[in-house]
Design a protein around this motif. Structure first.
Motif, PDB file in Angstrom:
ATOM      1  N   ILE A 105       0.858  -1.105   0.080  1.00 43.62           N
ATOM      2  CA  ILE A 105       0.115   0.032   0.001  1.00 43.62           C
ATOM      3  C   ILE A 105       0.939   1.087  -0.075  1.00 43.62           C
ATOM      4  O   ILE A 105       1.606   1.371   0.927  1.00 43.62           O
ATOM      5  CB  ILE A 105      -0.941   0.087   1.325  1.00 43.62           C
ATOM      6  CG1 ILE A 105      -1.827  -1.174   1.102  1.00 43.62           C
ATOM      7  CG2 ILE A 105      -1.773   1.428   1.281  1.00 43.62           C
ATOM      8  CD1 ILE A 105      -2.549  -1.427   2.695  1.00 43.62           C
ATOM      9  N   GLU A 106       0.605   2.174  -0.960  1.00 43.82           N
ATOM     10  CA  GLU A 106       1.337   3.316  -1.068  1.00 43.82           C
ATOM     11  C   GLU A 106       0.403   4.559  -0.718  1.00 43.82           C
ATOM     12  O   GLU A 106      -0.734   4.417  -0.878  1.00 43.82           O
ATOM     13  CB  GLU A 106       1.839   3.566  -2.408  1.00 43.82           C
ATOM     14  CG  GLU A 106       2.699   2.482  -2.883  1.00 43.82           C
ATOM     15  CD  GLU A 106       4.158   3.209  -3.668  1.00 43.82           C
ATOM     16  OE1 GLU A 106       4.256   4.438  -3.310  1.00 43.82           O
ATOM     17  OE2 GLU A 106       4.840   2.365  -3.974  1.00 43.82           O
ATOM     18  N   LEU A 107       1.169   5.294   0.325  1.00 43.72           N
ATOM     19  CA  LEU A 107       0.202   6.489   0.807  1.00 43.72           C
ATOM     20  C   LEU A 107       1.229   7.718   1.060  1.00 43.72           C
ATOM     21  O   LEU A 107       2.181   7.469   1.804  1.00 43.72           O
ATOM     22  CB  LEU A 107      -0.306   5.986   2.186  1.00 43.72           C
ATOM     23  CG  LEU A 107      -1.620   7.056   2.478  1.00 43.72           C
ATOM     24  CD1 LEU A 107      -2.817   7.034   1.643  1.00 43.72           C
ATOM     25  CD2 LEU A 107      -2.141   6.626   3.948  1.00 43.72           C
ATOM     26  N   SER A 312      -1.815   7.180  12.356  1.00 49.67           N
ATOM     27  CA  SER A 312      -2.620   5.724  12.396  1.00 49.67           C
ATOM     28  C   SER A 312      -3.833   5.855  11.721  1.00 49.67           C
ATOM     29  O   SER A 312      -4.103   5.046  10.720  1.00 49.67           O
ATOM     30  CB  SER A 312      -2.674   4.901  13.784  1.00 49.67           C
ATOM     31  OG  SER A 312      -3.881   5.389  14.497  1.00 49.67           O
ATOM     32  N   GLU A 313      -4.882   6.953  11.808  1.00 53.71           N
ATOM     33  CA  GLU A 313      -6.072   6.816  11.719  1.00 53.71           C
ATOM     34  C   GLU A 313      -6.081   6.788   9.930  1.00 53.71           C
ATOM     35  O   GLU A 313      -7.079   6.051   9.443  1.00 53.71           O
ATOM     36  CB  GLU A 313      -6.971   7.774  12.271  1.00 53.71           C
ATOM     37  CG  GLU A 313      -8.393   7.529  12.471  1.00 53.71           C
ATOM     38  CD  GLU A 313      -8.532   6.252  13.303  1.00 53.71           C
ATOM     39  OE1 GLU A 313      -9.600   5.703  13.007  1.00 53.71           O
ATOM     40  OE2 GLU A 313      -7.693   5.946  14.095  1.00 53.71           O
ATOM     41  N   VAL A 319      -6.576   1.750   4.417  1.00 51.73           N
ATOM     42  CA  VAL A 319      -6.576   0.117   4.494  1.00 51.73           C
ATOM     43  C   VAL A 319      -8.171  -0.348   4.342  1.00 51.73           C
ATOM     44  O   VAL A 319      -8.271  -1.347   3.708  1.00 51.73           O
ATOM     45  CB  VAL A 319      -5.887  -0.278   5.941  1.00 51.73           C
ATOM     46  CG1 VAL A 319      -6.303  -1.678   6.180  1.00 51.73           C
ATOM     47  CG2 VAL A 319      -4.560  -0.041   5.599  1.00 51.73           C
ATOM     48  N   ASP A 320      -9.037   0.022   5.125  1.00 45.95           N
ATOM     49  CA  ASP A 320     -10.528  -0.299   5.067  1.00 45.95           C
ATOM     50  C   ASP A 320     -10.991  -0.279   3.878  1.00 45.95           C
ATOM     51  O   ASP A 320     -11.670  -1.432   3.357  1.00 45.95           O
ATOM     52  CB  ASP A 320     -11.162   0.379   6.078  1.00 45.95           C
ATOM     53  CG  ASP A 320     -11.275  -0.036   7.610  1.00 45.95           C
ATOM     54  OD1 ASP A 320     -10.613  -1.079   7.904  1.00 45.95           O
ATOM     55  OD2 ASP A 320     -11.450   0.692   8.481  1.00 45.95           O
ATOM     56  N   HIS A 327      -7.936  -6.228  -1.640  1.00 51.29           N
ATOM     57  CA  HIS A 327      -6.539  -6.096  -1.649  1.00 51.29           C
ATOM     58  C   HIS A 327      -5.936  -6.813  -0.419  1.00 51.29           C
ATOM     59  O   HIS A 327      -6.294  -6.739   0.740  1.00 51.29           O
ATOM     60  CB  HIS A 327      -6.049  -4.728  -1.307  1.00 51.29           C
ATOM     61  CG  HIS A 327      -4.780  -4.212  -1.305  1.00 51.29           C
ATOM     62  ND1 HIS A 327      -3.875  -4.698  -0.361  1.00 51.29           N
ATOM     63  CD2 HIS A 327      -3.824  -3.685  -2.304  1.00 51.29           C
ATOM     64  CE1 HIS A 327      -2.627  -4.282  -0.648  1.00 51.29           C
ATOM     65  NE2 HIS A 327      -2.782  -3.430  -1.829  1.00 51.29           N
ATOM     66  N   GLU A 328      -5.036  -7.910  -0.612  1.00 48.88           N
ATOM     67  CA  GLU A 328      -4.669  -8.973   0.294  1.00 48.88           C
ATOM     68  C   GLU A 328      -3.921  -8.006   1.569  1.00 48.88           C
ATOM     69  O   GLU A 328      -4.166  -8.690   2.741  1.00 48.88           O
ATOM     70  CB  GLU A 328      -3.677  -9.911  -0.135  1.00 48.88           C
ATOM     71  CG  GLU A 328      -4.662 -10.985  -0.984  1.00 48.88           C
ATOM     72  CD  GLU A 328      -3.948 -12.243  -0.962  1.00 48.88           C
ATOM     73  OE1 GLU A 328      -2.893 -12.795  -0.104  1.00 48.88           O
ATOM     74  OE2 GLU A 328      -4.297 -13.158  -1.991  1.00 48.88           O
ATOM     75  N   GLY A 329      -2.808  -7.434   1.197  1.00 50.60           N
ATOM     76  CA  GLY A 329      -2.333  -6.726   2.150  1.00 50.60           C
ATOM     77  C   GLY A 329      -2.997  -5.886   3.206  1.00 50.60           C
ATOM     78  O   GLY A 329      -3.050  -5.782   4.388  1.00 50.60           O
TER      79      GLY A 329
END
Lengths: 374, 374
Positions: A105-107, A312-313, A319-320, A327-329
């Motif tokens: 995941i890229e952010l 984190s949020e 992610v959710d 998406h597996e990760g």
């Protein structure tokens, strides 16, 4: 069934349901329990909209609102994004980006810290109380320490009882001495922020401590309670009923991320963790590779509240969303607050069915216990 | 009162009392409960002496024995003290000596590691079973994983049920499939070795899991239970009764170090810690400066079982003796295994009075719960 809390709130089943979802609140109250809307994350105008909707749909049944207000409010903060960004160490930002990257995941950094506010400051508490007092709310709850004096004063002036959550005997005494009318005793098995003592021990300890001091208020048991047997056990332990949260997360009405619901239904009681790696204070959540990352050698210490939420949020909400696409990760990382009672939550139900099953389970358990004395 | 465990063991009160002290065992059984002698630390000849004394004093009432035998025994070890000493890193020995010294206690290295044995090896399990089967024991319990096959076989051949302690659903299933007749479900609030899930959640989770698999054996609830209300809550949660340990430690009959009894009577539920710093595995104890020392920056990691006991046990027993003389540093360090229920233990009582109070509390709580349905 009838206990002190039934008399106080005008309900048939001594079951309080905390939920951020207005549909759950309405369904629980209509089924004979007592829905409590978690209103802390609402701006006053949003709370007004939610309460208006509840009033239109709850058929005149009683319900409550939970606000999260610190006893003493900070000064209104006027800081820009850059200042806030600078409060989060680069080490933590890089660490979260690294954990996300390991899961594919890229952010970008500017997105990572995109979602946070200046917190509860200024007169927002007074304005939330303004809204609450214009609706037929029957209970004001505060989940964060002793409620501010003006909350207790204004609620009492309007004839409204005030509830507060505690995780230790000393806190319960302090709350009741400050004017709180209902004490929610929350064991370590609870989802969200919680202490270290279990419901089985803390409930009778608080009940005894209050009784010894002639502080006679109803106590509700919280933490791990998702069945009618457990609700009956709460009453056996000296509580007037149960305060619940987790069990509503997997109902049809809840707005929990669908993939997280799947994880919850499959989880056992050992699949939660009490971790500082989401908000900075110990809170119980579904254990995932997110927590494993924060526990490993060389990981930074979680930041104090509210900074850890800032770091984190946004990532976890991203992610959710990714988890829903398969998406597996993201599916590995996805987590949400839930108590150990998740081990007893094994299929989706309507909120109404949960209330009915809990009432039936309570009655059956009561008869089973009584039969041991025959 | 009457539950499945009352029928199985021929008792009037569904209350099992684990104790290393034969006087407690006798008093509990004579009062209508069921005493279980913790026999793991006995050599076969010592166990014979204890059981003979119990037989002479228990007025024919039923009692049990708890042994701690691993499913697979190690080979008989024939190692000298020097070899054993060499297995404990110098860092750990120096650390313990340092902690003691900070509290004004000197203990020479050769004394520090003076007390340990070669563990449970060879045929000691068979020899303990030989002793047990020559006495009118009514239950054999094993506190450490699945009992060895010969324990189950020999007990069953003699018509004796076998009980085992579990801290997770999966373990309960494995135990019953291996032939165990009574499952003791122990929550994280328990004193001694324990898992992470609380009694309130784990009991109904195990009861449901066994029922779904048609594994119909009585379940006992353990962890935090020191009152009659909690015993009734256990039955409400689906258990056939309660398994208790901590509550007997502060009775007149117990052999707990007197200073530790004082500490327990003064403690709240928040004064315990689940720590690896005594045996190497997580076990719940009174929290003292001993644990603070092991938690501080730069402290060594606790050693694996049984090495951590070798490095801690002699020092802590020395501490107990010094504490009785009024030694302040020793009084700070002194600790013993106890559950969170310690917060509900506030005065010394006879074991008989504890049984009577718990039976009365059970009956009162049952009536109180039944009244909520009237």
């Amino acid at each position: 069934m009838r206990t002190d809390i039934c008399d106080l709130l005008g309900i048939e089943i001594p079951l309080l349901a905390f939920s951020h979802c207005r549909d759950v609140v309405v369904e629980v109250s209509k089924a004979g329990g007592f829905g409590v809307l978690g209103g802390s994350s609402f701006a006053p105008e949003d709370l007004k909209r939610e309460l208006t909707w509840i009033d239109e749909n709850v058929d005149g049944k009683p319900y409550g609102v939970d606000i999260v207000l610190p006893e003493k409010l900070g000064e209104e903060m006027a800081v820009d994004d850059e200042t806030l960004l600078a409060m989060v160490p680069a080490e933590h930002r890089r660490f979260v980006q690294g954990v996300l990257a390991e899961h594919g995941i890229e952010l970008a950094e500017e997105k990572l810290l995109g979602m946070f506010g200046a917190g509860v400051t200024g007169d927002i508490g007074e304005r939330l109380m303004d809204v609450i007092l214009r609706h037929p709310v029957k209970l004001v709850a505060n989940a964060l320490g002793v409620p501010p004096a003006y909350v207790i004063e204004r609620a009492h002036a309007a004839g409204l009882p005030v509830a507060a959550l505690v995780g230790a005997k000393e806190h319960a005494i302090r709350q009741v001495e400050a004017g709180v009318d209902v004490v929610v005793v929350q064991g370590t098995e609870a989802g969200g922020h919680c202490g270290e003592v279990t419901t089985m021990v803390l409930v009778p300890e608080v009940v005894r401590a209050l009784r010894e001091r002639d502080l006679m208020v109803p106590v509700l048991a919280a933490g791990g309670i998702v069945t009618g047997e457990q609700m009956a056990a709460s009453v056996v332990l000296g509580a007037a009923g149960a305060w619940t949260g987790s069990v509503w997360l997997t109902t049809h009405e809840a707005e929990t991320a669908p993939w997280t619901v799947e994880k919850m239904l499959a989880a056992s009681s050992r699949d939660t963790v009490r971790s500082r790696a989401r908000t900075g204070k110990p809170s119980r959540q579904l254990r995932t590779s997110w927590h494993a990352a924060w526990e490993r050698e060389g990981a930074p210490q979680p930041l104090p509240m509210p900074l850890q939420s800032w770091v984190s949020e946004t990532g976890l909400r991203h992610v959710d969303k990714l988890a829903e696409t398969g998406h597996e990760g993201a599916r590995e990382l996805a987590t949400y607050w839930v108590g150990q009672g998740v081990g007893l939550m094994d299929r989706r139900k309507s909120a109404r069915d949960v209330v009915i099953e809990m009432a039936t389970g309570y009655a059956d358990a009561t008869e089973r216990l009584a039969a041991t004395l025959e």
